[in-house]
Design a protein around this motif. Structure first.
Motif, PDB file in Angstrom:
ATOM      1  N   VAL A 108       8.239  -5.416  22.258  1.00  9.06           N
ATOM      2  CA  VAL A 108       8.516  -3.972  22.233  1.00  9.06           C
ATOM      3  C   VAL A 108       9.771  -3.658  23.028  1.00  9.06           C
ATOM      4  O   VAL A 108      10.593  -2.815  22.631  1.00  9.06           O
ATOM      5  CB  VAL A 108       7.305  -3.187  22.776  1.00  9.06           C
ATOM      6  N   GLU A 109       9.964  -4.344  24.166  1.00 11.67           N
ATOM      7  CA  GLU A 109      11.163  -4.120  24.980  1.00 11.67           C
ATOM      8  C   GLU A 109      12.424  -4.459  24.194  1.00 11.67           C
ATOM      9  O   GLU A 109      13.475  -3.829  24.373  1.00 11.67           O
ATOM     10  CB  GLU A 109      11.106  -4.970  26.252  1.00 11.67           C
ATOM     11  N   ASN A 110      12.331  -5.442  23.308  1.00 11.49           N
ATOM     12  CA  ASN A 110      13.503  -5.915  22.562  1.00 11.49           C
ATOM     13  C   ASN A 110      13.754  -5.140  21.276  1.00 11.49           C
ATOM     14  O   ASN A 110      14.740  -5.422  20.585  1.00 11.49           O
ATOM     15  CB  ASN A 110      13.351  -7.402  22.240  1.00 11.49           C
ATOM     16  N   VAL A 111      12.860  -4.188  20.938  1.00 10.04           N
ATOM     17  CA  VAL A 111      13.073  -3.394  19.725  1.00 10.04           C
ATOM     18  C   VAL A 111      14.247  -2.446  19.965  1.00 10.04           C
ATOM     19  O   VAL A 111      14.216  -1.611  20.874  1.00 10.04           O
ATOM     20  CB  VAL A 111      11.811  -2.593  19.345  1.00 10.04           C
ATOM     21  N   ALA A 112      15.279  -2.595  19.148  1.00 10.33           N
ATOM     22  CA  ALA A 112      16.478  -1.767  19.303  1.00 10.33           C
ATOM     23  C   ALA A 112      16.387  -0.545  18.396  1.00 10.33           C
ATOM     24  O   ALA A 112      15.878  -0.641  17.270  1.00 10.33           O
ATOM     25  CB  ALA A 112      17.731  -2.585  18.962  1.00 10.33           C
ATOM     26  N   PRO A 113      16.880   0.603  18.859  1.00  6.58           N
ATOM     27  CA  PRO A 113      16.856   1.792  18.005  1.00  6.58           C
ATOM     28  C   PRO A 113      17.781   1.649  16.805  1.00  6.58           C
ATOM     29  O   PRO A 113      18.823   0.971  16.894  1.00  6.58           O
ATOM     30  CB  PRO A 113      17.328   2.902  18.951  1.00  6.58           C
ATOM     31  N   GLU A 114      17.399   2.259  15.720  1.00  9.09           N
ATOM     32  CA  GLU A 114      18.224   2.271  14.522  1.00  9.09           C
ATOM     33  C   GLU A 114      18.576   3.705  14.169  1.00  9.09           C
ATOM     34  O   GLU A 114      18.165   4.657  14.843  1.00  9.09           O
ATOM     35  CB  GLU A 114      17.466   1.579  13.376  1.00  9.09           C
TER      36      GLU A 114
ATOM     37  N   LEU B  32       4.007   0.695  16.301  1.00 11.16           N
ATOM     38  CA  LEU B  32       4.972   1.249  17.251  1.00 11.16           C
ATOM     39  C   LEU B  32       5.966   2.094  16.461  1.00 11.16           C
ATOM     40  O   LEU B  32       6.605   1.603  15.533  1.00 11.16           O
ATOM     41  CB  LEU B  32       5.698   0.129  17.992  1.00 11.16           C
ATOM     42  N   ARG B  33       6.108   3.346  16.840  1.00  9.82           N
ATOM     43  CA  ARG B  33       7.091   4.216  16.204  1.00  9.82           C
ATOM     44  C   ARG B  33       8.348   4.206  17.071  1.00  9.82           C
ATOM     45  O   ARG B  33       8.304   4.578  18.250  1.00  9.82           O
ATOM     46  CB  ARG B  33       6.534   5.646  16.092  1.00  9.82           C
ATOM     47  N   SER B  34       9.451   3.835  16.466  1.00  7.99           N
ATOM     48  CA  SER B  34      10.719   3.736  17.169  1.00  7.99           C
ATOM     49  C   SER B  34      11.660   4.837  16.676  1.00  7.99           C
ATOM     50  O   SER B  34      11.873   4.984  15.463  1.00  7.99           O
ATOM     51  CB  SER B  34      11.358   2.362  16.933  1.00  7.99           C
ATOM     52  N   TYR B  35      12.234   5.587  17.611  1.00  9.34           N
ATOM     53  CA  TYR B  35      13.105   6.716  17.277  1.00  9.34           C
ATOM     54  C   TYR B  35      14.569   6.338  17.518  1.00  9.34           C
ATOM     55  O   TYR B  35      14.875   5.469  18.367  1.00  9.34           O
ATOM     56  CB  TYR B  35      12.753   7.934  18.132  1.00  9.34           C
ATOM     57  N   PRO B  36      15.484   6.983  16.815  1.00 10.43           N
ATOM     58  CA  PRO B  36      16.913   6.710  17.029  1.00 10.43           C
ATOM     59  C   PRO B  36      17.353   6.947  18.468  1.00 10.43           C
ATOM     60  O   PRO B  36      18.332   6.348  18.929  1.00 10.43           O
ATOM     61  CB  PRO B  36      17.604   7.687  16.068  1.00 10.43           C
ATOM     62  N   SER B  37      16.645   7.809  19.169  1.00 13.54           N
ATOM     63  CA  SER B  37      16.994   8.109  20.559  1.00 13.54           C
ATOM     64  C   SER B  37      16.634   6.977  21.508  1.00 13.54           C
ATOM     65  O   SER B  37      17.032   6.976  22.674  1.00 13.54           O
ATOM     66  CB  SER B  37      16.273   9.374  21.007  1.00 13.54           C
ATOM     67  N   GLY B  38      15.875   6.004  21.030  1.00 14.87           N
ATOM     68  CA  GLY B  38      15.415   4.918  21.875  1.00 14.87           C
ATOM     69  C   GLY B  38      13.974   5.097  22.350  1.00 14.87           C
ATOM     70  O   GLY B  38      13.392   4.196  22.961  1.00 14.87           O
ATOM     71  N   ARG B  39      13.404   6.247  22.079  1.00 12.40           N
ATOM     72  CA  ARG B  39      12.009   6.508  22.470  1.00 12.40           C
ATOM     73  C   ARG B  39      11.073   5.684  21.597  1.00 12.40           C
ATOM     74  O   ARG B  39      11.266   5.569  20.384  1.00 12.40           O
ATOM     75  CB  ARG B  39      11.710   8.001  22.313  1.00 12.40           C
ATOM     76  N   LYS B  40      10.029   5.131  22.218  1.00 10.97           N
ATOM     77  CA  LYS B  40       9.066   4.288  21.510  1.00 10.97           C
ATOM     78  C   LYS B  40       7.653   4.767  21.830  1.00 10.97           C
ATOM     79  O   LYS B  40       7.322   4.966  22.998  1.00 10.97           O
ATOM     80  CB  LYS B  40       9.224   2.823  21.914  1.00 10.97           C
ATOM     81  N   VAL B  41       6.865   4.927  20.770  1.00  9.82           N
ATOM     82  CA  VAL B  41       5.523   5.480  20.931  1.00  9.82           C
ATOM     83  C   VAL B  41       4.515   4.630  20.163  1.00  9.82           C
ATOM     84  O   VAL B  41       4.744   4.293  18.988  1.00  9.82           O
ATOM     85  CB  VAL B  41       5.456   6.943  20.420  1.00  9.82           C
ATOM     86  N   TYR B  42       3.410   4.286  20.828  1.00  8.59           N
ATOM     87  CA  TYR B  42       2.344   3.527  20.172  1.00  8.59           C
ATOM     88  C   TYR B  42       1.479   4.474  19.336  1.00  8.59           C
ATOM     89  O   TYR B  42       1.180   5.599  19.775  1.00  8.59           O
ATOM     90  CB  TYR B  42       1.470   2.817  21.198  1.00  8.59           C
ATOM     91  N   ILE B  43       1.067   4.021  18.160  1.00 11.66           N
ATOM     92  CA  ILE B  43       0.226   4.827  17.277  1.00 11.66           C
ATOM     93  C   ILE B  43      -0.886   3.968  16.690  1.00 11.66           C
ATOM     94  O   ILE B  43      -0.834   2.731  16.743  1.00 11.66           O
ATOM     95  CB  ILE B  43       1.039   5.456  16.121  1.00 11.66           C
TER      96      ILE B  43
ATOM     97  N   GLU C 249      14.275   6.780  12.071  1.00  8.98           N
ATOM     98  CA  GLU C 249      12.960   6.497  12.665  1.00  8.98           C
ATOM     99  C   GLU C 249      12.250   5.440  11.830  1.00  8.98           C
ATOM    100  O   GLU C 249      12.322   5.442  10.600  1.00  8.98           O
ATOM    101  CB  GLU C 249      12.137   7.784  12.701  1.00  8.98           C
ATOM    102  N   ARG C 250      11.539   4.519  12.495  1.00  9.24           N
ATOM    103  CA  ARG C 250      10.805   3.478  11.757  1.00  9.24           C
ATOM    104  C   ARG C 250       9.524   3.139  12.494  1.00  9.24           C
ATOM    105  O   ARG C 250       9.368   3.447  13.691  1.00  9.24           O
ATOM    106  CB  ARG C 250      11.662   2.227  11.579  1.00  9.24           C
ATOM    107  N   ILE C 251       8.588   2.524  11.768  1.00 16.56           N
ATOM    108  CA  ILE C 251       7.310   2.091  12.343  1.00 16.56           C
ATOM    109  C   ILE C 251       7.184   0.588  12.180  1.00 16.56           C
ATOM    110  O   ILE C 251       7.366   0.042  11.069  1.00 16.56           O
ATOM    111  CB  ILE C 251       6.114   2.793  11.669  1.00 16.56           C
ATOM    112  N   LEU C 252       6.864  -0.090  13.255  1.00 12.29           N
ATOM    113  CA  LEU C 252       6.598  -1.530  13.219  1.00 12.29           C
ATOM    114  C   LEU C 252       5.093  -1.722  13.354  1.00 12.29           C
ATOM    115  O   LEU C 252       4.482  -1.218  14.304  1.00 12.29           O
ATOM    116  CB  LEU C 252       7.311  -2.248  14.368  1.00 12.29           C
ATOM    117  N   TRP C 253       4.492  -2.433  12.409  1.00 11.30           N
ATOM    118  CA  TRP C 253       3.044  -2.629  12.416  1.00 11.30           C
ATOM    119  C   TRP C 253       2.690  -3.976  13.040  1.00 11.30           C
ATOM    120  O   TRP C 253       3.382  -4.972  12.846  1.00 11.30           O
ATOM    121  CB  TRP C 253       2.476  -2.553  11.005  1.00 11.30           C
ATOM    122  N   ASP C 254       1.610  -3.977  13.762  1.00  9.39           N
ATOM    123  CA  ASP C 254       1.123  -5.182  14.418  1.00  9.39           C
ATOM    124  C   ASP C 254       0.465  -6.082  13.393  1.00  9.39           C
ATOM    125  O   ASP C 254      -0.308  -5.624  12.536  1.00  9.39           O
ATOM    126  CB  ASP C 254       0.120  -4.809  15.509  1.00  9.39           C
ATOM    127  N   ASP C 255       0.756  -7.376  13.463  1.00 11.47           N
ATOM    128  CA  ASP C 255       0.160  -8.294  12.479  1.00 11.47           C
ATOM    129  C   ASP C 255      -1.175  -8.843  12.939  1.00 11.47           C
ATOM    130  O   ASP C 255      -1.829  -9.579  12.206  1.00 11.47           O
ATOM    131  CB  ASP C 255       1.132  -9.432  12.168  1.00 11.47           C
TER     132      ASP C 255
END
Length: 385
Positions: free
Chosen positions: A9-15, A31-42, A18-24
């Protein structure tokens, strides 16, 4: 899809988007990643055919492991039929107790209760309930909150109990209106404070003192003929204060006061000859429909409590309320042989139990009745000496 660990999660870079990365490893955890660099678990779940998402927390405030555990708890709740996302939204949309009170007054009390009840409830909410509970959400108020409110008002038990009574009505309606789950009213198990019933009526000597004071104050000009008549009519008819204060000429006949509306609906009150003679002495004011007039205008006398305080002080009756004149009427009626069923109709009570609370017999009357019973029994039993 990758396993959402703290390092990843620390290494996820903003794009740019907005995008969501799903846990396998845990389905629905992401994890929802925002262009601003904010990261939120969902966590995402499906209930009743609808897909919903719930925010678990911001990365940095919540760790990846904590968010994963939170996602599992949400999924367990969903498996039991709960909808965590909808419940959170409902809590956010939930009105405060103060807002519920305004809706209660407007949509229920104003439509189904008397204006005097609306007035009393509004004052009770503004002066007693809202200062303590007004800011709490309707969906979140608990038994402990109600208990705290009740305890703070313990020095005024009547107000404390009435506050809980109004809250109970409001929260029942909140359930009907979908603002709380059904059968969750937190006022139900609260034990009310005992209230000492005020038993006060005027005995014969007190009635004489009151009559003398009224006559003297009328003669000296301290009270008007209308004020004098109002207090006499309260005693001669057993009416409620508002029924005399707001009495209109259209309601007065030779033998009755025909009230189109009262606390208990339409009432036909017997008007004794003395009461009718007193009313006949009152002058009408053109354009004013009321019997008990104030100094000017087209309305009725507004505040009879003010002259009453002066009158009762002059008569040495400082503890007597205006409502005690109605008690006096009931007590005199019973002591003169009027049965409670007839008195119930005269006083306009819906229930006989209400009438019986008004009936306070004097010590002399009770002593006399007890003596008659004992004499009858003694005559049958024989001498006890």
């Amino acid at each position: 899809m990758v396993k959402l660990t703290a390092r990843h999660v620390e290494n996820v870079a903003p794009e740019r988007k907005e995008r969501i990365l799903w846990d396998d490893d845990l389905s629905g955890f992401g994890l929802r990643s925002y262009p601003s660099g904010r990261k939120v678990y969902i966590v995402q779940y499906k209930l009743h055919g609808r897909t919903r998402r719930k925010t678990l927390g911001k990365h940095g405030v919540v760790t990846a492991d904590e968010a994963r555990r939170g996602a599992k708890l949400v999924q367990a709740d969903v498996a039991r039929g709960a909808d965590p996302s909808a419940e959170r939204k409902a809590r956010l949309r939930s009105p405060t107790i103060k807002a519920l009170g305004e809706r209660f007054l407007k949509e229920h009390v104003a439509l189904h209760c008397k204006p005097t009840t609306l007035y009393d409830y509004r004052n009770l909410l503004r002066g007693v309930v809202n200062p303590v509970l007004g800011g709490i959400k309707v969906s979140e108020i608990t038994f402990a909150d109600i208990q705290t409110f009740h305890l703070k008002r313990r020095d005024t038990p009547y107000q404390a109990n009435r506050g809980v009574m109004v809250l109970s009505k409001m929260l029942n309606l909140a359930e009907d209106w979908g603002l709380r789950a059904m059968n969750t009213n937190p006022t139900r198990r609260l034990k009310r404070y005992p209230e000492v019933e005020k038993k006060r009526y005027l005995d014969d000597s007190e009635q004489e003192r009151l009559g003398s004071v009224l006559a003297n104050m009328l003669a000296s000009g301290e009270i008007t003929r209308y004020v004098f008549a109002a207090f006499y009519l309260l005693l001669l008819t057993g009416c409620r204060l508002g029924e005399i204060q707001k009495l209109k000429w259209d309601y007065v006949t030779r033998t009755h006061l025909e009230l189109p509306d009262s606390k208990t609906g339409r009432r036909r009150i017997p008007l004794p000859r003395e009461g009718r003679a007193l009313i006949d002495t009152l002058e009408r004011r053109e354009g004013n429909p009321y019997v008990i007039l104030g100094g000017h205008g087209t309305g009725h006398y507004n505040d009879l409590q003010k002259p009453w305080r002066k009158i009762r002080a002059r008569a040495g009756l400082e503890d007597v309320r205006l409502h005690d004149l109605r008690h006096t009427y009931a007590s005199v009626a019973v002591m003169n042989g009027i049965d409670p069923f007839t008195l119930k109709e005269i006083l306009g009570h819906k229930n006989l139990s209400t009438t019986l609370r008004y009936v306070h017999l004097s010590d002399d009357a009770v002593q006399k009745a007890a003596g008659q019973i004992a004499n009858r029994l003694a005559a049958t039993l024989g001498s006890v000496a």
